[in-house]
Design a protein around this motif. Structure first.
Motif, PDB file in Angstrom:
ATOM      1  N   MET A   1       9.006  -9.725   8.031  1.00  0.00           N
ATOM      2  CA  MET A   1       9.487  -8.380   7.688  1.00  0.00           C
ATOM      3  C   MET A   1       8.369  -7.371   7.905  1.00  0.00           C
ATOM      4  N   SER A   2       8.662  -6.282   8.632  1.00  0.00           N
ATOM      5  CA  SER A   2       7.616  -5.345   9.013  1.00  0.00           C
ATOM      6  C   SER A   2       7.341  -4.289   7.958  1.00  0.00           C
ATOM      7  N   ASN A   3       8.288  -4.083   7.024  1.00  0.00           N
ATOM      8  CA  ASN A   3       8.174  -3.023   6.022  1.00  0.00           C
ATOM      9  C   ASN A   3       8.163  -1.633   6.650  1.00  0.00           C
ATOM     10  N   ILE A   4       8.702  -1.521   7.847  1.00  0.00           N
ATOM     11  CA  ILE A   4       8.885  -0.228   8.499  1.00  0.00           C
ATOM     12  C   ILE A   4      10.366  -0.084   8.844  1.00  0.00           C
ATOM     13  N   ASN A   5      11.015   0.900   8.239  1.00  0.00           N
ATOM     14  CA  ASN A   5      12.409   1.194   8.557  1.00  0.00           C
ATOM     15  C   ASN A   5      12.460   2.179   9.719  1.00  0.00           C
ATOM     16  N   VAL A   6      13.284   1.883  10.705  1.00  0.00           N
ATOM     17  CA  VAL A   6      13.396   2.728  11.893  1.00  0.00           C
ATOM     18  C   VAL A   6      14.855   3.133  12.083  1.00  0.00           C
ATOM     19  N   THR A   7      15.095   4.431  12.192  1.00  0.00           N
ATOM     20  CA  THR A   7      16.437   4.937  12.471  1.00  0.00           C
ATOM     21  C   THR A   7      16.352   6.026  13.534  1.00  0.00           C
ATOM     22  N   LEU A   8      17.416   6.152  14.314  1.00  0.00           N
ATOM     23  CA  LEU A   8      17.503   7.196  15.334  1.00  0.00           C
ATOM     24  C   LEU A   8      18.837   7.910  15.163  1.00  0.00           C
ATOM     25  N   GLN A   9      18.766   9.201  14.882  1.00  0.00           N
ATOM     26  CA  GLN A   9      19.968   9.985  14.667  1.00  0.00           C
ATOM     27  C   GLN A   9      19.787  11.376  15.249  1.00  0.00           C
ATOM     28  N   GLU A  10      20.668  11.747  16.136  1.00  0.00           N
ATOM     29  CA  GLU A  10      20.658  13.071  16.762  1.00  0.00           C
ATOM     30  C   GLU A  10      19.295  13.427  17.348  1.00  0.00           C
ATOM     31  N   GLY A  11      18.703  12.452  18.020  1.00  0.00           N
ATOM     32  CA  GLY A  11      17.430  12.679  18.697  1.00  0.00           C
ATOM     33  C   GLY A  11      16.205  12.560  17.820  1.00  0.00           C
ATOM     34  N   ILE A  12      16.386  12.342  16.528  1.00  0.00           N
ATOM     35  CA  ILE A  12      15.259  12.266  15.596  1.00  0.00           C
ATOM     36  C   ILE A  12      15.000  10.801  15.247  1.00  0.00           C
ATOM     37  N   LEU A  13      13.856  10.305  15.645  1.00  0.00           N
ATOM     38  CA  LEU A  13      13.448   8.935  15.347  1.00  0.00           C
ATOM     39  C   LEU A  13      12.634   8.951  14.060  1.00  0.00           C
ATOM     40  N   THR A  14      13.134   8.304  13.024  1.00  0.00           N
ATOM     41  CA  THR A  14      12.436   8.273  11.736  1.00  0.00           C
ATOM     42  C   THR A  14      11.771   6.923  11.525  1.00  0.00           C
ATOM     43  N   LEU A  15      10.476   6.969  11.252  1.00  0.00           N
ATOM     44  CA  LEU A  15       9.718   5.790  10.840  1.00  0.00           C
ATOM     45  C   LEU A  15       9.408   5.946   9.365  1.00  0.00           C
ATOM     46  N   GLU A  16       9.924   5.047   8.561  1.00  0.00           N
ATOM     47  CA  GLU A  16       9.701   5.101   7.116  1.00  0.00           C
ATOM     48  C   GLU A  16       8.891   3.892   6.673  1.00  0.00           C
ATOM     49  N   MET A  17       7.710   4.139   6.146  1.00  0.00           N
ATOM     50  CA  MET A  17       6.929   3.057   5.542  1.00  0.00           C
ATOM     51  C   MET A  17       7.654   2.611   4.272  1.00  0.00           C
TER      52      MET A  17
ATOM     53  N   ALA B   1       4.230  -2.752  14.031  1.00  0.00           N
ATOM     54  CA  ALA B   1       5.620  -2.295  14.117  1.00  0.00           C
ATOM     55  C   ALA B   1       5.692  -0.814  14.463  1.00  0.00           C
ATOM     56  N   MET B   2       4.832  -0.005  13.836  1.00  0.00           N
ATOM     57  CA  MET B   2       4.824   1.426  14.145  1.00  0.00           C
ATOM     58  C   MET B   2       4.335   1.681  15.568  1.00  0.00           C
ATOM     59  N   ALA B   3       3.323   0.925  15.996  1.00  0.00           N
ATOM     60  CA  ALA B   3       2.815   1.072  17.365  1.00  0.00           C
ATOM     61  C   ALA B   3       3.902   0.749  18.381  1.00  0.00           C
ATOM     62  N   ASP B   4       4.597  -0.357  18.177  1.00  0.00           N
ATOM     63  CA  ASP B   4       5.645  -0.764  19.120  1.00  0.00           C
ATOM     64  C   ASP B   4       6.762   0.271  19.171  1.00  0.00           C
ATOM     65  N   THR B   5       7.145   0.791  18.002  1.00  0.00           N
ATOM     66  CA  THR B   5       8.228   1.774  17.949  1.00  0.00           C
ATOM     67  C   THR B   5       7.839   3.062  18.669  1.00  0.00           C
ATOM     68  N   LEU B   6       6.612   3.528  18.453  1.00  0.00           N
ATOM     69  CA  LEU B   6       6.156   4.753  19.112  1.00  0.00           C
ATOM     70  C   LEU B   6       6.049   4.569  20.620  1.00  0.00           C
ATOM     71  N   ASN B   7       5.565   3.418  21.050  1.00  0.00           N
ATOM     72  CA  ASN B   7       5.461   3.161  22.489  1.00  0.00           C
ATOM     73  C   ASN B   7       6.836   3.096  23.138  1.00  0.00           C
ATOM     74  N   GLU B   8       7.784   2.462  22.466  1.00  0.00           N
ATOM     75  CA  GLU B   8       9.144   2.388  22.988  1.00  0.00           C
ATOM     76  C   GLU B   8       9.799   3.766  23.023  1.00  0.00           C
ATOM     77  N   ALA B   9       9.469   4.600  22.038  1.00  0.00           N
ATOM     78  CA  ALA B   9      10.050   5.941  21.978  1.00  0.00           C
ATOM     79  C   ALA B   9       9.670   6.775  23.192  1.00  0.00           C
ATOM     80  N   ASN B  10       8.483   6.543  23.734  1.00  0.00           N
ATOM     81  CA  ASN B  10       8.052   7.295  24.916  1.00  0.00           C
ATOM     82  C   ASN B  10       8.950   7.040  26.119  1.00  0.00           C
ATOM     83  N   GLN B  11       9.612   5.879  26.125  1.00  0.00           N
ATOM     84  CA  GLN B  11      10.463   5.508  27.250  1.00  0.00           C
ATOM     85  C   GLN B  11      11.949   5.711  26.959  1.00  0.00           C
TER      86      GLN B  11
END
Length: 254
Positions: A1-17, A33-43
């Motif tokens: 479990m990464s303890n990072i919640n990730v949601t995408l809604q209306e173009g807004i990607l939320t990372l919640e610790m 987990a945050m690094a992977d999410t941010l890197n994926e967001a760039n693409q």
């Protein structure tokens, strides 16, 4: 479990610790987990804005000290470094929503966000000196530029907490918002950013980040010194005292 919640809604990607029971103290897995999410967001063409938040009563207590103290050589640095670089390289505007406490990297990461909003009661602290460590995440470069050499020296050399008003006065946060209105304010800002022309928005961010080479160089210099500092007697004593809930032995803390 990464303890990072990730949601995408209306173009807004939320990372919640989401490690509220540990005041969102950051582990290696959380960093990665945050690094992977941010890197994926760039693409991801669906992402327009990144929102950084935290569950519970605290933004983050900083690094998980036990994870640092018990790490295998090199293991901790890889994930932390991956997150640092992913945030620096994020192509989208990053908006931080801060409450409770922002300790260590909880404060320094804000230097790499585009907009930062906090509640009036929030406390910021850069405790590296009190752990026998040196500044990280280019804070020794960015804080003097932001707040001036004297204030940066106070924050980094004394390592004492400071409040929201001081953070706003010296440019660390964009605005101070009542706790009951903070989430709505950040949501409004994110929605406004998401509605902007994306070519203009992304390139405006890139133009503002015109000292990225210097920032990355300072991150590298600080990281080398940080790793060296972790091996000193002072840092080992500080970690052991913290983990065992005892006073620091001042004969070793030099």
């Amino acid at each position: 479990m990464s303890n990072i919640n990730v949601t995408l809604q209306e173009g807004i990607l939320t990372l919640e610790m989401n490690r509220a029971d540990k005041k969102n103290a950051l582990t290696r897995q959380m960093y990665q987990a945050m690094a992977d999410t941010l890197n994926e967001a760039n693409q991801d063409p669906q992402v327009r804005v990144v929102r950084l938040t935290a569950a519970g009563s605290c933004f983050t207590a900083g690094n998980d000290i036990s994870d640092f103290a018990n790490r295998d050589e090199g293991n901790q640095v890889a994930e932390v470094s991956a997150f640092m670089r992913a945030l620096v390289e994020c192509r989208h505007p990053v908006v931080a929503q801060v409450h409770g406490m922002a300790v260590g990297i909880g404060t320094t990461l804000l230097l790499h966000c585009d907009l930062v909003y906090c509640e009036p009661e929030v406390k910021f602290v850069l405790p590296f000196i009190n752990l026998g460590l040196v500044p990280e995440y280019a804070s020794s470069y960015l804080l003097p530029k932001l707040a001036g050499r004297r204030k940066a020296s106070e924050w980094l050399m004394l390592g004492e907490p400071f409040g929201a008003d001081e953070a706003q006065q010296f440019g660390l946060v964009s605005g101070v918002v009542e706790a009951s209105q903070l989430a709505d304010k950040v949501a409004q800002v994110c929605q406004s950013l998401a509605a902007k022309p994306q070519f203009a928005l992304s390139h405006t961010k890139a133009l503002l980040d015109n000292d990225k080479d210097a920032v990355e160089q300072q991150i590298n210099v600080e990281m080398d010194l940080f790793i060296e500092a972790m091996g000193t007697e002072a840092a080992q004593e500080a970690f052991d005292a913290f983990l065992n809930k005892r006073p620091v032995n001042r004969d070793k803390f030099r």
